[in-house]
Every structure is written in C-alpha cells, then in structure tokens.
Design a protein around this motif. Sequence first.
Motif, PDB file in Angstrom:
ATOM      1  N   ARG A  94       6.867   0.706  -7.883  1.00 60.42           N
ATOM      2  CA  ARG A  94       7.652   0.064  -8.938  1.00 60.42           C
ATOM      3  C   ARG A  94       6.768  -0.740  -9.883  1.00 60.42           C
ATOM      4  NH1 ARG A  94      11.061  -1.122  -4.475  1.00 60.42           N
ATOM      5  NH2 ARG A  94      10.504  -3.331  -4.535  1.00 60.42           N
ATOM      6  N   PHE A  95       5.569  -1.118  -9.385  1.00 63.63           N
ATOM      7  CA  PHE A  95       4.670  -1.939 -10.193  1.00 63.63           C
ATOM      8  C   PHE A  95       3.572  -1.118 -10.858  1.00 63.63           C
ATOM      9  CE2 PHE A  95       5.619  -5.154  -6.634  1.00 63.63           C
ATOM     10  CZ  PHE A  95       6.794  -5.531  -7.252  1.00 63.63           C
ATOM     11  N   ALA A  96       3.285   0.076 -10.309  1.00 58.94           N
ATOM     12  CA  ALA A  96       2.153   0.871 -10.788  1.00 58.94           C
ATOM     13  C   ALA A  96       2.594   1.814 -11.901  1.00 58.94           C
ATOM     14  CB  ALA A  96       1.546   1.664  -9.630  1.00 58.94           C
ATOM     15  N   GLY A  97       1.688   2.014 -12.864  1.00 63.64           N
ATOM     16  CA  GLY A  97       1.935   2.994 -13.909  1.00 63.64           C
ATOM     17  C   GLY A  97       1.648   4.390 -13.395  1.00 63.64           C
ATOM     18  N   PRO A  98       2.011   5.418 -14.158  1.00 66.03           N
ATOM     19  CA  PRO A  98       1.814   6.806 -13.713  1.00 66.03           C
ATOM     20  C   PRO A  98       0.366   7.125 -13.367  1.00 66.03           C
ATOM     21  CG  PRO A  98       3.247   6.719 -15.636  1.00 66.03           C
ATOM     22  CD  PRO A  98       2.703   5.335 -15.457  1.00 66.03           C
ATOM     23  N   ASP A  99      -0.584   6.536 -14.112  1.00 65.76           N
ATOM     24  CA  ASP A  99      -1.984   6.819 -13.858  1.00 65.76           C
ATOM     25  C   ASP A  99      -2.509   6.102 -12.621  1.00 65.76           C
ATOM     26  OD1 ASP A  99      -1.557   4.423 -15.130  1.00 65.76           O
ATOM     27  OD2 ASP A  99      -3.591   4.352 -15.986  1.00 65.76           O
ATOM     28  N   GLN A 100      -1.741   5.150 -12.096  1.00 67.12           N
ATOM     29  CA  GLN A 100      -2.188   4.394 -10.932  1.00 67.12           C
ATOM     30  C   GLN A 100      -1.619   4.924  -9.625  1.00 67.12           C
ATOM     31  OE1 GLN A 100      -0.649   0.647 -12.559  1.00 67.12           O
ATOM     32  NE2 GLN A 100      -2.746  -0.151 -12.549  1.00 67.12           N
ATOM     33  N   VAL A 101      -0.580   5.743  -9.707  1.00 65.31           N
ATOM     34  CA  VAL A 101       0.083   6.208  -8.495  1.00 65.31           C
ATOM     35  C   VAL A 101      -0.860   7.040  -7.634  1.00 65.31           C
ATOM     36  CG1 VAL A 101       1.912   7.700  -7.601  1.00 65.31           C
ATOM     37  CG2 VAL A 101       2.379   6.127  -9.494  1.00 65.31           C
ATOM     38  N   ARG A 102      -1.662   7.923  -8.246  1.00 62.52           N
ATOM     39  CA  ARG A 102      -2.574   8.776  -7.477  1.00 62.52           C
ATOM     40  C   ARG A 102      -3.594   7.933  -6.712  1.00 62.52           C
ATOM     41  NH1 ARG A 102      -5.232  13.657 -10.613  1.00 62.52           N
ATOM     42  NH2 ARG A 102      -2.975  14.099 -10.775  1.00 62.52           N
ATOM     43  N   GLU A 103      -4.148   6.926  -7.372  1.00 70.52           N
ATOM     44  CA  GLU A 103      -5.118   6.046  -6.699  1.00 70.52           C
ATOM     45  C   GLU A 103      -4.442   5.249  -5.588  1.00 70.52           C
ATOM     46  OE1 GLU A 103      -8.705   4.300  -5.722  1.00 70.52           O
ATOM     47  OE2 GLU A 103      -8.269   6.047  -6.994  1.00 70.52           O
ATOM     48  N   LEU A 104      -3.221   4.829  -5.839  1.00 71.44           N
ATOM     49  CA  LEU A 104      -2.472   4.091  -4.824  1.00 71.44           C
ATOM     50  C   LEU A 104      -2.298   4.932  -3.568  1.00 71.44           C
ATOM     51  CD1 LEU A 104      -0.599   1.812  -3.780  1.00 71.44           C
ATOM     52  CD2 LEU A 104       1.262   2.891  -5.056  1.00 71.44           C
ATOM     53  N   GLU A 105      -1.888   6.184  -3.736  1.00 72.40           N
ATOM     54  CA  GLU A 105      -1.689   7.056  -2.591  1.00 72.40           C
ATOM     55  C   GLU A 105      -2.998   7.304  -1.847  1.00 72.40           C
ATOM     56  OE1 GLU A 105       1.076   7.980  -1.340  1.00 72.40           O
ATOM     57  OE2 GLU A 105       2.273   7.078  -2.935  1.00 72.40           O
ATOM     58  N   LYS A 106      -4.099   7.408  -2.575  1.00 77.60           N
ATOM     59  CA  LYS A 106      -5.402   7.590  -1.935  1.00 77.60           C
ATOM     60  C   LYS A 106      -5.750   6.382  -1.068  1.00 77.60           C
ATOM     61  CE  LYS A 106     -10.337   7.936  -3.019  1.00 77.60           C
ATOM     62  NZ  LYS A 106     -11.338   8.002  -4.113  1.00 77.60           N
ATOM     63  N   GLN A 107      -5.535   5.183  -1.611  1.00 79.37           N
ATOM     64  CA  GLN A 107      -5.849   3.966  -0.860  1.00 79.37           C
ATOM     65  C   GLN A 107      -4.960   3.834   0.377  1.00 79.37           C
ATOM     66  OE1 GLN A 107      -8.460   2.045  -1.391  1.00 79.37           O
ATOM     67  NE2 GLN A 107      -9.011   3.340  -3.126  1.00 79.37           N
ATOM     68  N   LEU A 108      -3.711   4.217   0.251  1.00 79.40           N
ATOM     69  CA  LEU A 108      -2.804   4.128   1.392  1.00 79.40           C
ATOM     70  C   LEU A 108      -3.194   5.124   2.479  1.00 79.40           C
ATOM     71  CD1 LEU A 108       0.672   3.601  -0.309  1.00 79.40           C
ATOM     72  CD2 LEU A 108      -0.729   1.927   0.891  1.00 79.40           C
ATOM     73  N   ARG A 109      -3.657   6.328   2.074  1.00 80.85           N
ATOM     74  CA  ARG A 109      -4.124   7.293   3.074  1.00 80.85           C
ATOM     75  C   ARG A 109      -5.320   6.734   3.838  1.00 80.85           C
ATOM     76  NH1 ARG A 109      -3.199  11.088  -1.068  1.00 80.85           N
ATOM     77  NH2 ARG A 109      -5.432  11.125  -1.563  1.00 80.85           N
ATOM     78  N   LEU A 110      -6.231   6.094   3.124  1.00 84.12           N
ATOM     79  CA  LEU A 110      -7.381   5.478   3.782  1.00 84.12           C
ATOM     80  C   LEU A 110      -6.948   4.326   4.688  1.00 84.12           C
ATOM     81  CD1 LEU A 110      -9.912   5.410   0.795  1.00 84.12           C
ATOM     82  CD2 LEU A 110      -9.951   6.937   2.785  1.00 84.12           C
ATOM     83  N   SER A 111      -5.920   3.600   4.269  1.00 79.99           N
ATOM     84  CA  SER A 111      -5.446   2.455   5.052  1.00 79.99           C
ATOM     85  C   SER A 111      -4.911   2.880   6.414  1.00 79.99           C
ATOM     86  CB  SER A 111      -4.347   1.707   4.287  1.00 79.99           C
ATOM     87  OG  SER A 111      -4.860   1.154   3.097  1.00 79.99           O
ATOM     88  N   ARG A 112      -4.396   4.100   6.500  1.00 81.17           N
ATOM     89  CA  ARG A 112      -3.850   4.582   7.774  1.00 81.17           C
ATOM     90  C   ARG A 112      -4.914   4.612   8.860  1.00 81.17           C
ATOM     91  NH1 ARG A 112      -0.447   6.654   4.047  1.00 81.17           N
ATOM     92  NH2 ARG A 112       1.703   7.110   4.669  1.00 81.17           N
ATOM     93  N   GLN A 113      -6.169   4.784   8.480  1.00 81.76           N
ATOM     94  CA  GLN A 113      -7.255   4.876   9.449  1.00 81.76           C
ATOM     95  C   GLN A 113      -8.115   3.610   9.489  1.00 81.76           C
ATOM     96  OE1 GLN A 113      -7.150   7.518  11.340  1.00 81.76           O
ATOM     97  NE2 GLN A 113      -5.487   8.359  10.090  1.00 81.76           N
ATOM     98  N   SER A 114      -7.734   2.603   8.751  1.00 80.13           N
ATOM     99  CA  SER A 114      -8.565   1.395   8.681  1.00 80.13           C
ATOM    100  C   SER A 114      -8.425   0.563   9.947  1.00 80.13           C
ATOM    101  CB  SER A 114      -8.169   0.557   7.466  1.00 80.13           C
ATOM    102  OG  SER A 114      -6.846   0.080   7.600  1.00 80.13           O
ATOM    103  N   PRO A 115      -9.491  -0.160  10.329  1.00 82.83           N
ATOM    104  CA  PRO A 115      -9.429  -1.027  11.509  1.00 82.83           C
ATOM    105  C   PRO A 115      -8.340  -2.072  11.351  1.00 82.83           C
ATOM    106  CG  PRO A 115     -11.696  -0.751  10.752  1.00 82.83           C
ATOM    107  CD  PRO A 115     -10.818  -0.171   9.683  1.00 82.83           C
ATOM    108  N   GLY A 116      -7.547  -2.231  12.379  1.00 84.24           N
ATOM    109  CA  GLY A 116      -6.505  -3.254  12.355  1.00 84.24           C
ATOM    110  C   GLY A 116      -5.188  -2.793  11.771  1.00 84.24           C
TER     111      GLY A 116
ATOM    112  N   GLN B 190      -3.070  -0.423  12.786  1.00 89.56           N
ATOM    113  CA  GLN B 190      -2.052  -0.301  13.825  1.00 89.56           C
ATOM    114  C   GLN B 190      -1.579  -1.666  14.300  1.00 89.56           C
ATOM    115  OE1 GLN B 190      -3.276   2.171  17.080  1.00 89.56           O
ATOM    116  NE2 GLN B 190      -2.764   4.063  16.001  1.00 89.56           N
ATOM    117  N   GLU B 191      -2.530  -2.560  14.532  1.00 92.65           N
ATOM    118  CA  GLU B 191      -2.141  -3.873  15.031  1.00 92.65           C
ATOM    119  C   GLU B 191      -1.292  -4.635  14.022  1.00 92.65           C
ATOM    120  OE1 GLU B 191      -4.261  -7.309  17.556  1.00 92.65           O
ATOM    121  OE2 GLU B 191      -5.123  -7.012  15.572  1.00 92.65           O
ATOM    122  N   ALA B 192      -1.657  -4.571  12.738  1.00 93.26           N
ATOM    123  CA  ALA B 192      -0.884  -5.271  11.708  1.00 93.26           C
ATOM    124  C   ALA B 192       0.550  -4.760  11.665  1.00 93.26           C
ATOM    125  CB  ALA B 192      -1.556  -5.098  10.350  1.00 93.26           C
ATOM    126  N   ALA B 193       0.697  -3.430  11.693  1.00 91.57           N
ATOM    127  CA  ALA B 193       2.042  -2.853  11.655  1.00 91.57           C
ATOM    128  C   ALA B 193       2.815  -3.186  12.919  1.00 91.57           C
ATOM    129  CB  ALA B 193       1.946  -1.332  11.482  1.00 91.57           C
TER     130      ALA B 193
END
Length: 340
Positions: free
Chosen positions: A100-122, A124-127
């Motif tokens: 809701r906050f990101a523009g169309p050009d930012q959505v792709r980068e957002l999804e990339k960062q979220l995919r990386l976040s799935r494997q980031s240390p911590g 699982q514990e945070a969720a």
Amino acid sequence: MAETALDLDRLLAEKSLLMVGGKGGVGKTTTASALALRAAEQGRRVLLVSTDPAHSLADAFDRPIGNHPTRMAPNLVALELDPDQEVEAYLDRVSAQMRRFAGPDQVRELEKQLRLSRQSPGAQEAALLERIARTIDEDSRDYDLVIFDTAPTGHTLRLLSLPEVMAAWTDGLLRHNERARTLGKVLGHLTPGKDLDSPLQDPTEHATADLDPRSREVAETLMTRQRLFHRTRRQLSDPDHTAFLFVLTPERLPILETARAVATLRDSHIPVAGAIVNRVLPDAADSAFFAARLVRQQRHMIELDEALKGLPRIQLPLLEDDIQGLDGLQEFATLLEPTI
C-alpha cells in the motif's frame, strides 16, 4: 528440611497460563500433555501449544496435530506451531501492508527483499515469538488455561525484551528517514516504561491525528505491536495468572541447567511455581546394575535439593515402558500427586 510439595491441581485450577520447560529428553512434552489432560478432565477448557520446531506433541498423543487447533479429548485442543508457516504468514502480512506504501517500481524490489528475509537469521524466531504473543493475548480468551510446551529461558526472556528491542529498532529506522521526523516524535512514546494498553492515549492520539494517512498507518501498526508485547510481558510476569514449571531428571546436567534457568527467570521477576522430578528410581534395587544407579541417583538428589532449595517439587517414578497415546497419558496423569 523437607521441600514443599508442588500442588499441581491447584495450579491447574487457578492459573490461566502455564509454561512447561526443561532440557530435552527429560519427559517435558509427556508431562505437559498429561497436565493438559488432567486439567481438561477437571472441567477446564485447555489449549496445549508446542513451540518446539522438532514437535513431539503428536508423538505423545500418537496422532497428527499440526499447525491448526486439533481436538484431542473433551475440553482439550492442541496446536503445534510451525516456524516455517509462521514466517510465511508474517511476511505475507508485511507484504500486504507495504504494497500500500510502495509504488509500482518498488514492488519487485520489495518482493525480492521479502524472499531473502525468509532465510535470514532470526526470521523464524521473530515470527514464532509474535505468534506466541498473539496466542497469549488473543487465543487465551477462548480457553480457561493455555499450556505451552516450550523452553522458558529461551522464548520467554526474548518475549520480555521485545518491547525494548522494538522501540530501539523503530527509532533507528526512523532516523534514516528525514521525512519521518514528525512520525519519530509520535513513536517516541513507544519507549520502554510507557503504558500503551490504551489505544487512545494522549499525547499520541493528537499527534497521529496531524500525520498524513500513510505515516499514521505506520505509527498505528507499530504501536499496536508494541502494545501487544507489553501486554504479553505483563501477563508472563503476573503470578496470579501465570506459572512456570520445570521438568528434569535426577541427573547432573538437567539439574545444572534447571538451576540456571530458575535463577534467570527469578532475576527477571518471572513466577516459577515449581519443578517436576521425573524418572526417579525405586528405593529397592534387584540387581547390581540398578543398585549402582540408585546410589548415583541418590547423590544427584542431594545436589538437586541444594540447587533447587525452596522450590516446590513433586517426584514421578521411572516407568517400565514409554508413554504414548491418550490412554497412556491419562494413566501418567494420575501420577501427578504430591509425593515429597
């Protein structure tokens, strides 16, 4: 001096939150399951929750459970929190909000960062910690008693620190955004020690009213999570509603680990109700092997008396066979009587 006997029936009748912890392999899950069954048979509506990624709750009941409420017996529902599923759900919520906050050009980068976040240390514990907090805060409304099969010195102490961690993280995030100075002043009210139970609390309410819709939504989201963690911390440290139980065996390493855990929780003003000493050998030994084991156990019991001095306890005997299935757990639950 004899130790005080632990009155488990009283705990099950009076508390609304029970955390059962202990070193792996001491019978913690079996004991938590038996306690849940005993409370359910006494008429309490019970939710039994496993937070261990290597779930053994389903093994104890000898039937599938999974990451959804599953009825195990009258008045008893069980749930195995799945860290992977919790990460997915957590990041899906983040994605939906950030889109809701990101523009169309930012959505792709957002999804990339979220995919990386799935494997980031911590991740699982945070969720998982947030899900535990929401279970304590929200799901407990539907039950008389929630029992967690968990390791209290891990999850619990992290839950206690989340309000401060989140406040520091939020402050750091906003310092990198020059356009968020006004929002930063609003979120300054999230600092540790502030009582955020009320969502309509001055001066935050008036400050957020002056923000643009996007900034206001960010502020309200962060404050909602902050209130959740504050309420969870207060619930965990409330001796009228919460109790921590340790399960251990009369062996050196479980004794040392339990003593450290009890001291840590007490230093954090967390109510420790007592300990359950599992797999105690009978006084009579019918072979040289068990005679030697009994002598060694008696030495460990002396160490246990000293390490857990003043902590109410009960003892459970070493049984001939493993405990599995509803019938086995119900039979084991009958052993949960004061014996000291």
